[in-house]
Design a protein around this motif. Structure first.
Motif, PDB file in Angstrom:
ATOM      1  N   GLU A 134       0.831  -1.215   0.000  1.00  0.00           N
ATOM      2  CA  GLU A 134       0.000   0.000   0.000  1.00  0.00           C
ATOM      3  C   GLU A 134       0.860   1.258   0.000  1.00  0.00           C
ATOM      4  O   GLU A 134       0.513   2.269  -0.623  1.00  0.00           O
ATOM      5  CB  GLU A 134      -0.961  -0.023   1.185  1.00  0.00           C
ATOM      6  CG  GLU A 134      -2.087  -1.003   0.926  1.00  0.00           C
ATOM      7  CD  GLU A 134      -3.235  -0.901   1.911  1.00  0.00           C
ATOM      8  OE1 GLU A 134      -3.146  -0.093   2.848  1.00  0.00           O
ATOM      9  OE2 GLU A 134      -4.207  -1.646   1.727  1.00  0.00           O
ATOM     10  N   ALA A 135       1.986   1.188   0.707  1.00  0.00           N
ATOM     11  CA  ALA A 135       2.873   2.354   0.750  1.00  0.00           C
ATOM     12  C   ALA A 135       3.395   2.664  -0.664  1.00  0.00           C
ATOM     13  O   ALA A 135       3.398   3.833  -1.096  1.00  0.00           O
ATOM     14  CB  ALA A 135       4.031   2.077   1.694  1.00  0.00           C
ATOM     15  N   GLY A 136       3.800   1.628  -1.383  1.00  0.00           N
ATOM     16  CA  GLY A 136       4.306   1.804  -2.752  1.00  0.00           C
ATOM     17  C   GLY A 136       3.230   2.373  -3.656  1.00  0.00           C
ATOM     18  O   GLY A 136       3.488   3.264  -4.491  1.00  0.00           O
ATOM     19  N   GLN A 137       2.037   1.902  -3.451  1.00  0.00           N
ATOM     20  CA  GLN A 137       0.893   2.343  -4.242  1.00  0.00           C
ATOM     21  C   GLN A 137       0.669   3.853  -4.088  1.00  0.00           C
ATOM     22  O   GLN A 137       0.462   4.564  -5.067  1.00  0.00           O
ATOM     23  CB  GLN A 137      -0.311   1.602  -3.672  1.00  0.00           C
ATOM     24  CG  GLN A 137      -1.318   1.186  -4.675  1.00  0.00           C
ATOM     25  CD  GLN A 137      -2.313   0.232  -4.042  1.00  0.00           C
ATOM     26  OE1 GLN A 137      -2.057  -0.945  -3.968  1.00  0.00           O
ATOM     27  NE2 GLN A 137      -3.419   0.762  -3.559  1.00  0.00           N
ATOM     28  N   ALA A 138       0.730   4.300  -2.829  1.00  0.00           N
ATOM     29  CA  ALA A 138       0.483   5.717  -2.552  1.00  0.00           C
ATOM     30  C   ALA A 138       1.535   6.575  -3.257  1.00  0.00           C
ATOM     31  O   ALA A 138       1.223   7.649  -3.801  1.00  0.00           O
ATOM     32  CB  ALA A 138       0.498   5.958  -1.049  1.00  0.00           C
ATOM     33  N   LEU A 139       2.783   6.087  -3.283  1.00  0.00           N
ATOM     34  CA  LEU A 139       3.846   6.844  -3.949  1.00  0.00           C
ATOM     35  C   LEU A 139       3.568   6.992  -5.443  1.00  0.00           C
ATOM     36  O   LEU A 139       3.719   8.084  -6.005  1.00  0.00           O
ATOM     37  CB  LEU A 139       5.183   6.123  -3.761  1.00  0.00           C
ATOM     38  CG  LEU A 139       5.935   6.435  -2.468  1.00  0.00           C
ATOM     39  CD1 LEU A 139       7.220   5.635  -2.389  1.00  0.00           C
ATOM     40  CD2 LEU A 139       6.244   7.942  -2.384  1.00  0.00           C
TER      41      LEU A 139
END
Ligand SMILES: Nc1ncnc2c1ncn2[C@@H]1O[C@H](COP(=O)(O)OP(=O)(O)OP(=O)(O)O)[C@@H](O)[C@H]1O
Ligand SMILES: [Mg+2]
Length: 599
Positions: free
Chosen positions: A252-257
């Motif tokens: 999810e963190a990668g997605q937000a980036l």
């Protein structure tokens, strides 16, 4: 995609295909609703275009009112679309789920006796319920989220392309990158989901086993021990779950980036295009709202893919069961067993519970039981008596040899016809948590209440049933726990009486009864076994003295055979030893040492 995941998908798709009309309605209404919802923003853009047009207020108000009316029409269309979709999806899912449930029930129940001895009840139940729920989850995700996303991506890209090809390209490239990365990560995460899901089953199975054995836990004061074991399993569950969830968060963190990158790219390009007079103010509204809509929808993509895969992982254990061939199967074109006289023959039969092991429980056994003959099987505990009866019922397939009933190989007749004509009163009868009358009727579903009563009287259960608060309609508790061992045996005998089978197997059928009841039932059994081929397993030799033949079974061999009189006259025979032990004849010391048999 893993083999089993693919199989689950195929299974679900095959189920879905059975409801083509509902599927068509779902797809049409979904497209209708989504297109309407995206059209809203295009119409809404006119609102801002009018406001920033610099025209007189009257003209603007006129234009705004028209736009508002159009918006209302679009919203109504969207409303109709969603209602149609909801109705169709509701029926589609409920229908498929109940069908899948039925399929699981039927296939599972046809698995072999061995299968059920190797699997925990709790974990099987959980596997079925999870499998059915997985279908719901996958359908929800595919339709509510994935299809909507696909449509929205197409619409957003097309509209932005129309506004400016560069914007359209940015969206298309970004979406491809985003979806590919997310998909790969979701598949990678499966590695962590499967162990989590398997451990989940282990915990449930242990819980179910200790609940079933709660009396044992209490009697042996072993709560501490069980608790420690349970904690060990939940600790392992904790570890596996945290791992799986952590991977989730990284994704999810990668997605937000990635989203921040897109927001920058699109907005910066829009500014440049505005500077070049290619875009106007109202376009910013459309671009920003489309981006927000896309983000909202795509944010869930990773989670949706993972949920689909989680559901597939959850289903994995059940699909393995559905994919596993039934061990004991009717031969192709198997005919019904026709019993005319009830002759039973074993021809060089060998059998072992563990297929891989050479060590057999029944070893090269041959014998023939004439029609109507009464045969007793006796011998040390673990000698293979119950196993032998299970083989006659074809609860297991034998390794070598043949078992014939009236000349028909039992592996070539249907299992139903075979078992319908053989009545077994097992060593430890288990009853359904249903009323007594239903439990007894299980022997013959078409029996009338009068016939049930008559059979119960014969089996001497009528006496105790009468005294129960609800008589024949009393529920007996899970597995029949609310009845005593002797009462359960009598119910099982009543069942056997009702069944009118031609071959009878009484496996310690009266072992839990007091001497008085046993005497009464022995008389009833005498009537029951008249003209029927009967196998009687007994440890109390006095109950089988009068049978036609006695087989002494030890380590899967018949070591002695004959009438009671024959066998007691054999000086060094096992039967004689056992007989002496039971009839109060005491043995000399050295003989006692040899007689280490459990009776
Ligand atoms: N489902 C099973 N799976 C594996 N082994 C089994 C199974 N059932 C029985 N056995 C083994 O097979 C052997 C014969 O068991 P069986 O139940 O036939 O004995 P038995 O003669 O009926 O004994 P008892 O007099 O105690 O009832 C035993 O060693 C037992 O441990
Ligand atoms: Mg037994």
């Amino acid at each position: 995609m893993k083999q089993n995941t693919l199989k689950t998908f195929k299974f679900f798709i095959n189920e879905g295909k059975k409801h083509k009309l509902l599927l068509t309605i779902m797809i049409i209404s979904l497209v209708f609703a989504t297109v309407s919802s995206m059209a809203w923003y295009v119409v809404g853009r006119n609102f801002f275009a009018a406001l920033s047009s610099g025209e007189s207020k009257d003209i603007i108000v006129n234009s705004l009112t028209k736009t508002l009316l159009t918006i209302m029409v679009v919203e109504l269309m969207e409303w109709i679309g969603w209602r149609g979709f909801q109705q169709a999806v509701l029926h589609f899912e409920a229908k498929c789920m109940s069908n899948i449930n039925n399929q699981c029930f039927d296939y599972l129940q046809q698995h072999s006796y061995r299968f059920f001895t190797n699997n925990f009840v709790g974990s099987l139940v959980k596997k079925v319920t999870r499998f059915v729920r997985a279908f719901e989850q996958i359908t929800d995700r595919l339709f509510w989220d994935m299809s909507t996303l696909a449509l929205k991506v197409i619409i957003v890209s097309a509209v932005l392309f129309y506004l400016n090809p560069i914007l359209g390209m940015i969206i298309v490239i970004w979406t491809i990158v985003f979806l590919t990365v997310n998909y790969k990560l979701a598949v990678y995460k499966l590695k962590f989901d499967i162990p989590k899901s398997e451990q989940d089953s282990v915990v449930t199975a242990r819980l179910a086993d200790t609940i079933t054995n709660n009396t044992n836990v209490k009697l042996f004061a072993n709560l501490g021990y069980e608790s420690a074991k349970y904690r060990k399993e939940t600790a392992s569950w904790y570890e596996k779950t945290v791992k799986a969830w952590k991977v989730n968060h990284y994704i999810e963190a990668g997605q937000a980036l990635l989203m921040i990158v897109l927001e920058f790219a699109v907005t910066y390009t829009s500014i440049i295009l505005w500077k070049k007079d290619i875009l106007v103010l109202a376009d910013f509204f459309l671009i920003q709202t489309y981006m927000l809509e896309l983000f909202r929808q795509i944010w869930g993509f990773g989670r949706n893919v993972r949920q689909i895969y989680e559901a597939l992982a959850d289903s994995e254990e059940m699909i393995v069961i559905l994919d596993e061939e039934h061990e004991v199967k009717d031969a192709p074109g198997a005919k019904n067993l026709k019993i005319s006289s009830g002759k039973v023959e074993f021809e060089k039969v060998s059998f072992s519970y563990n297929k891989a092991k050479e060590e057999s429980v029944i070893k090269n056994l041959s014998f023939s039981v004439k029609s109507g003959e009464k045969v007793a099987l006796i011998g040390p505990s673990g000698g293979g008596k119950s196993t032998l009866t299970k083989l006659i019922l074809r609860l297991f397939d034998i390794k070598k040899g043949r078992i014939l009933i009236d000349g028909q190989d039992i592996s070539n007749v249907t299992q139903d016809s075979l078992r319908k004509q053989i009545a077994l009163v097992p060593q430890d009868p288990i009853l359904f948590h249903r009323s007594l009358i239903e439990n007894i009727r299980y022997g013959n579903q078409s029996a009338t209440n009068e016939e049930i009563m008559a059979a119960s009287k014969m089996a001497h259960c009528h006496e105790f049933i009468k005294k129960l608060p609800h008589g024949y309609y009393t529920f007996v508790g899970e597995r029949g726990i609310k009845l005593s061992g002797g009462q359960r045996q009598r119910v099982a005998i009543a069942r056997a009486i009702l069944s009118q089978a031609k071959i009878l197997i009484l496996d310690e059928a009266t072992s839990s009864l007091d001497s008085e009841s046993e005497k009464l039932i022995q008389d009833a059994l005498k009537n029951l076994i008249k003209n029927k081929t009967t196998f009687i397993i007994a440890h109390r030799l006095s109950t089988i003295m009068n049978v036609d033949r006695i087989f002494v079974l030890e380590n899967g061999h018949i070591i002695e055979e004959g009438t009671h009189a024959d066998l007691v006259s054999k000086e060094s025979g096992l039967y004689k030893k056992l007989w002496n032990l039971q009839v109060g004849g005491y043995l000399e010391d050295e003989k006692k040492e040899d007689a280490q048999v459990d009776i």
